[in-house]
Design a protein around this motif. Structure first.
Motif, PDB file in Angstrom:
ATOM      1  N   GLN A 114       0.827  -1.205   0.000  1.00  0.00           N
ATOM      2  CA  GLN A 114       0.000   0.000   0.000  1.00  0.00           C
ATOM      3  C   GLN A 114       0.863   1.257   0.000  1.00  0.00           C
ATOM      4  OE1 GLN A 114      -3.274   0.108   2.829  1.00  0.00           O
ATOM      5  NE2 GLN A 114      -2.950   2.294   3.215  1.00  0.00           N
ATOM      6  N   PHE A 115       0.401   2.254  -0.716  1.00  0.00           N
ATOM      7  CA  PHE A 115       1.012   3.587  -0.669  1.00  0.00           C
ATOM      8  C   PHE A 115      -0.087   4.594  -0.397  1.00  0.00           C
ATOM      9  CE2 PHE A 115       4.246   1.282  -2.877  1.00  0.00           C
ATOM     10  CZ  PHE A 115       5.440   1.925  -2.555  1.00  0.00           C
ATOM     11  N   ASN A 116       0.201   5.568   0.452  1.00  0.00           N
ATOM     12  CA  ASN A 116      -0.763   6.644   0.705  1.00  0.00           C
ATOM     13  C   ASN A 116      -0.286   7.916   0.019  1.00  0.00           C
ATOM     14  OD1 ASN A 116      -1.948   4.755   2.333  1.00  0.00           O
ATOM     15  ND2 ASN A 116      -1.791   5.932   4.221  1.00  0.00           N
TER      16      ASN A 116
ATOM     17  N   ALA B  48      -5.468   9.575  -0.725  1.00  0.00           N
ATOM     18  CA  ALA B  48      -5.776   8.303  -1.377  1.00  0.00           C
ATOM     19  C   ALA B  48      -4.840   7.219  -0.893  1.00  0.00           C
ATOM     20  CB  ALA B  48      -5.666   8.450  -2.892  1.00  0.00           C
ATOM     21  N   SER B  49      -5.329   5.980  -0.906  1.00  0.00           N
ATOM     22  CA  SER B  49      -4.468   4.818  -0.684  1.00  0.00           C
ATOM     23  C   SER B  49      -4.505   3.983  -1.951  1.00  0.00           C
ATOM     24  CB  SER B  49      -4.972   3.938   0.459  1.00  0.00           C
ATOM     25  OG  SER B  49      -5.483   4.709   1.490  1.00  0.00           O
ATOM     26  N   PHE B  50      -3.355   3.480  -2.335  1.00  0.00           N
ATOM     27  CA  PHE B  50      -3.276   2.637  -3.525  1.00  0.00           C
ATOM     28  C   PHE B  50      -2.629   1.312  -3.164  1.00  0.00           C
ATOM     29  CE2 PHE B  50      -2.707   7.048  -5.094  1.00  0.00           C
ATOM     30  CZ  PHE B  50      -3.860   7.148  -5.856  1.00  0.00           C
ATOM     31  N   LEU B  51      -3.109   0.258  -3.804  1.00  0.00           N
ATOM     32  CA  LEU B  51      -2.446  -1.033  -3.697  1.00  0.00           C
ATOM     33  C   LEU B  51      -1.623  -1.183  -4.978  1.00  0.00           C
ATOM     34  CD1 LEU B  51      -2.293  -3.493  -1.804  1.00  0.00           C
ATOM     35  CD2 LEU B  51      -4.083  -4.560  -3.188  1.00  0.00           C
ATOM     36  N   VAL B  52      -0.312  -1.313  -4.809  1.00  0.00           N
ATOM     37  CA  VAL B  52       0.592  -1.280  -5.961  1.00  0.00           C
ATOM     38  C   VAL B  52       1.401  -2.576  -6.026  1.00  0.00           C
ATOM     39  CG1 VAL B  52       2.447   0.021  -7.089  1.00  0.00           C
ATOM     40  CG2 VAL B  52       0.786   1.221  -5.658  1.00  0.00           C
ATOM     41  N   ALA B  53       1.406  -3.201  -7.180  1.00  0.00           N
ATOM     42  CA  ALA B  53       2.200  -4.420  -7.357  1.00  0.00           C
ATOM     43  C   ALA B  53       3.679  -4.061  -7.332  1.00  0.00           C
ATOM     44  CB  ALA B  53       1.836  -5.089  -8.681  1.00  0.00           C
ATOM     45  N   ASP B  54       4.473  -4.937  -6.748  1.00  0.00           N
ATOM     46  CA  ASP B  54       5.907  -4.659  -6.617  1.00  0.00           C
ATOM     47  C   ASP B  54       6.561  -4.367  -7.969  1.00  0.00           C
ATOM     48  OD1 ASP B  54       5.556  -5.111  -3.954  1.00  0.00           O
ATOM     49  OD2 ASP B  54       6.406  -7.138  -3.963  1.00  0.00           O
ATOM     50  N   ASP B  55       6.116  -5.069  -9.015  1.00  0.00           N
ATOM     51  CA  ASP B  55       6.784  -4.863 -10.309  1.00  0.00           C
ATOM     52  C   ASP B  55       6.302  -3.611 -11.042  1.00  0.00           C
ATOM     53  OD1 ASP B  55       4.307  -5.719 -11.085  1.00  0.00           O
ATOM     54  OD2 ASP B  55       4.995  -7.592 -12.008  1.00  0.00           O
TER      55      ASP B  55
ATOM     56  N   ASP C  84      -7.759   1.223  -5.361  1.00  0.00           N
ATOM     57  CA  ASP C  84      -7.556   2.515  -4.711  1.00  0.00           C
ATOM     58  C   ASP C  84      -8.729   2.864  -3.816  1.00  0.00           C
ATOM     59  OD1 ASP C  84      -9.506   4.447  -6.247  1.00  0.00           O
ATOM     60  OD2 ASP C  84      -8.484   3.286  -7.804  1.00  0.00           O
ATOM     61  N   VAL C  85      -8.448   3.679  -2.812  1.00  0.00           N
ATOM     62  CA  VAL C  85      -9.478   4.240  -1.946  1.00  0.00           C
ATOM     63  C   VAL C  85      -9.193   5.733  -1.911  1.00  0.00           C
ATOM     64  CG1 VAL C  85     -10.392   4.354   0.402  1.00  0.00           C
ATOM     65  CG2 VAL C  85      -9.575   2.168  -0.500  1.00  0.00           C
ATOM     66  N   VAL C  86     -10.176   6.548  -2.321  1.00  0.00           N
ATOM     67  CA  VAL C  86      -9.934   7.983  -2.394  1.00  0.00           C
ATOM     68  C   VAL C  86     -10.893   8.731  -1.474  1.00  0.00           C
ATOM     69  CG1 VAL C  86      -9.896  10.022  -3.885  1.00  0.00           C
ATOM     70  CG2 VAL C  86      -9.140   7.805  -4.777  1.00  0.00           C
ATOM     71  N   GLU C  87     -10.329   9.592  -0.670  1.00  0.00           N
ATOM     72  CA  GLU C  87     -11.115  10.430   0.233  1.00  0.00           C
ATOM     73  C   GLU C  87     -10.980  11.870  -0.245  1.00  0.00           C
ATOM     74  OE1 GLU C  87     -13.021  11.145   4.104  1.00  0.00           O
ATOM     75  OE2 GLU C  87     -12.669   9.287   2.988  1.00  0.00           O
ATOM     76  N   PRO C  88     -12.072  12.472  -0.737  1.00  0.00           N
ATOM     77  CA  PRO C  88     -11.959  13.851  -1.230  1.00  0.00           C
ATOM     78  C   PRO C  88     -11.633  14.819  -0.103  1.00  0.00           C
ATOM     79  CG  PRO C  88     -14.094  12.870  -1.795  1.00  0.00           C
ATOM     80  CD  PRO C  88     -13.431  11.954  -0.813  1.00  0.00           C
TER      81      PRO C  88
ATOM     82  N   SER D 201      -8.168  16.441  -8.911  1.00  0.00           N
ATOM     83  CA  SER D 201      -8.177  15.045  -8.486  1.00  0.00           C
ATOM     84  C   SER D 201      -8.241  14.123  -9.700  1.00  0.00           C
ATOM     85  CB  SER D 201      -9.365  14.745  -7.575  1.00  0.00           C
ATOM     86  OG  SER D 201      -9.296  15.518  -6.415  1.00  0.00           O
ATOM     87  N   SER D 202      -9.151  14.398 -10.624  1.00  0.00           N
ATOM     88  CA  SER D 202      -9.235  13.499 -11.796  1.00  0.00           C
ATOM     89  C   SER D 202      -7.955  13.539 -12.604  1.00  0.00           C
ATOM     90  CB  SER D 202     -10.397  13.821 -12.737  1.00  0.00           C
ATOM     91  OG  SER D 202     -11.320  14.624 -12.151  1.00  0.00           O
ATOM     92  N   PHE D 203      -7.363  14.709 -12.713  1.00  0.00           N
ATOM     93  CA  PHE D 203      -6.113  14.815 -13.471  1.00  0.00           C
ATOM     94  C   PHE D 203      -5.063  13.840 -12.920  1.00  0.00           C
ATOM     95  CE2 PHE D 203      -1.847  16.707 -13.867  1.00  0.00           C
ATOM     96  CZ  PHE D 203      -1.747  16.779 -15.246  1.00  0.00           C
ATOM     97  N   VAL D 204      -4.919  13.810 -11.608  1.00  0.00           N
ATOM     98  CA  VAL D 204      -3.920  12.920 -10.998  1.00  0.00           C
ATOM     99  C   VAL D 204      -4.388  11.460 -11.060  1.00  0.00           C
ATOM    100  CG1 VAL D 204      -2.758  12.299  -8.826  1.00  0.00           C
ATOM    101  CG2 VAL D 204      -3.027  14.709  -9.458  1.00  0.00           C
ATOM    102  N   LEU D 205      -5.642  11.234 -10.636  1.00  0.00           N
ATOM    103  CA  LEU D 205      -6.101   9.848 -10.482  1.00  0.00           C
ATOM    104  C   LEU D 205      -6.206   9.116 -11.817  1.00  0.00           C
ATOM    105  CD1 LEU D 205      -8.703  10.474  -7.649  1.00  0.00           C
ATOM    106  CD2 LEU D 205      -6.472   9.365  -7.446  1.00  0.00           C
ATOM    107  N   GLU D 206      -6.583   9.831 -12.867  1.00  0.00           N
ATOM    108  CA  GLU D 206      -6.678   9.162 -14.166  1.00  0.00           C
ATOM    109  C   GLU D 206      -5.326   8.638 -14.635  1.00  0.00           C
ATOM    110  OE1 GLU D 206      -8.601  11.860 -16.885  1.00  0.00           O
ATOM    111  OE2 GLU D 206     -10.486  11.708 -15.724  1.00  0.00           O
TER     112      GLU D 206
END
Lengths: 136, 258
Positions: free
Chosen positions: B122-124, B211-218, B197-201, B183-188
């Motif tokens: 996870q990355f925030n 936002a929190s993102f689940l990111v694959a190691d690769d 992802d989980v996004v809190e405005p 927000s859309s500019f970044v998230l897209e």
């Protein structure tokens, strides 16, 4: 999952803070993770309440007044010539001073009565602080 | 105080504190300790295991140090393999109950979750405006805001209360609009690189989103490079702050599992 220590890359515009303080940890983990039907729970005194308060910002008159205040305060930062004492002097001159300070107190109360997100950003100048010098 | 589980004088009844659930074959780091300095061990059931420690039930209520200890155990576990974090503070009567009440009834679900979380972290991400900058923007782009501001600025706030409320409302709405498009500019751009992802405005003037993102190691390198580029491109208006890798706190479901 392989979590390794974070390395910095690129030009440094992206901030990569290591979560260190308690506030960071609270923000990241409080109320996160699966809930199991526990026998007892280690409760945290005070901490939960603090976080919940910081998150709740209701669209209300109080919020709008805070936004208005921030908007009107902007000149204090960027107007070179006129400094704070001069502006406050102007306010006092333009009306009955007793009434003015009462009104300002009212706004201050409205602004600070709702727990707001400023609590989590202590560096920000609070609206009440810029006003307080007037009554002194 | 409450150090060690095999001390001579027993200061009271003990329970089993649960940190998280991992694969049963995960090797715990040597000397891993958690709350009150207690040893962290694995209680296994078939393919899954709970990372647990002993805790005295009569101990004083939790302090900040306990929260930090909990996260440190989960971070250490996450370095070795997938982990399902358990909510802070969960204590069961004993190890057997952890098996019978936590692991056994949810074996399939843990199995599935551990597989889906494998190889990811996870990355925030927090995006924030420079407050003076965003206010300057909305004032210069909205004549109604500029007008109300001029009208109310040096007047007795009591006398112009309705105008102040209106001004604040217009500013809130204008900032909402900015927030939505930034927000859309970044998230897209970020979304193609992340699994979930989980996004809190944002709600405060300067908050764009959390936002929190689940990111694959690769994909992590690509993800970090993209954010670095975005941060550089937007830095005059928006600050981007990235925390992680973290255990997947936001991607294990938040409802009770019963």
């Amino acid at each position: 999952m392989t979590v390794t220590s974070s390395q910095r890359r690129g030009g440094g515009y992206l901030e990569r803070p290591a979560p260190s303080g308690l506030a960071d940890v609270i923000e990241i983990i409080l109320d996160k993770g699966i809930v199991i039907d526990a026998y007892v729970r280690v409760s945290l005194i005070g901490i939960e309440i603090l976080t919940v308060d910081a998150r709740i910002v209701i669209a209300s008159v109080d919020t709008y007044l805070r936004f208005a205040e921030a908007t009107n305060r902007l000149d204090l930062y960027d107007k070179g010539g006129k400094d704070l004492p001069e502006m406050l002097e102007g306010v006092t001159e333009s009306g009955a001073s007793g009434k003015t300070s009462g009104a300002i107190k009212g706004v201050k109360k409205a602004i600070s009565s709702k727990s707001d997100d400023d609590e989590s950003r202590p560096a920000k100048k609070s609206p009440s602080r810029s006003r307080r010098s007037q009554s002194s | 105080m409450t150090h060690g589980v095999d001390g001579e004088a027993d200061p009271g009844e003990r329970g089993t504190y649960v940190y998280g659930v991992v694969r049963v074959d995960q090797v715990l780091p040597d000397g891993l300790t958690g709350l009150d300095g207690s040893h962290v061990r694995l209680v296994g059931h078939e393919t899954v295991g709970a990372a647990v420690g002993s805790i005295y039930l009569e101990r004083p209520p939790g302090r900040g140090a306990d929260l930090v200890a909990h996260t440190e155990v989960l971070e250490a576990l996450a370095m070795r393999g997938p982990v399902v974090p358990v909510r802070f503070g969960s204590v069961l009567p004993d190890d057997d109950t952890v098996l019978s009440e936590v692991l056994a009834p949810r074996l399939d679900r843990f199995d599935e979750l551990l597989s889906s979380l494998g190889g990811q972290a996870q990355f925030n991400l927090r995006a924030a405006y420079h407050e003076a900058g965003i206010l300057q923007e909305v004032i210069s782009e909205n004549p109604a805001i500029a007008g109300l501001r001029d009208f109310t600025r040096d007047r007795d706030p009591d006398a112009v209360h309705p105008q102040l409320v209106r001004l604040g409302e217009l500013v809130a709405r204008a900032v909402d609009g900015k927030r939505a498009s930034d927000s859309s500019f970044v998230l897209e751009q970020v979304r193609p690189l992340v699994t979930q992802d989980v996004v809190e405005p944002g709600r405060a003037i300067d908050q764009v989103f959390d936002a929190s993102f689940l990111v694959a190691d690769d994909r992590r390198g690509e993800f970090e490079d993209l954010l670095e580029a975005l941060a550089e491109g937007m830095h005059e208006r928006v600050r981007l702050q990235l925390t992680g890798p973290l255990p997947p706190y936001d991607f294990v479901g938040d409802d009770a599992w019963d």
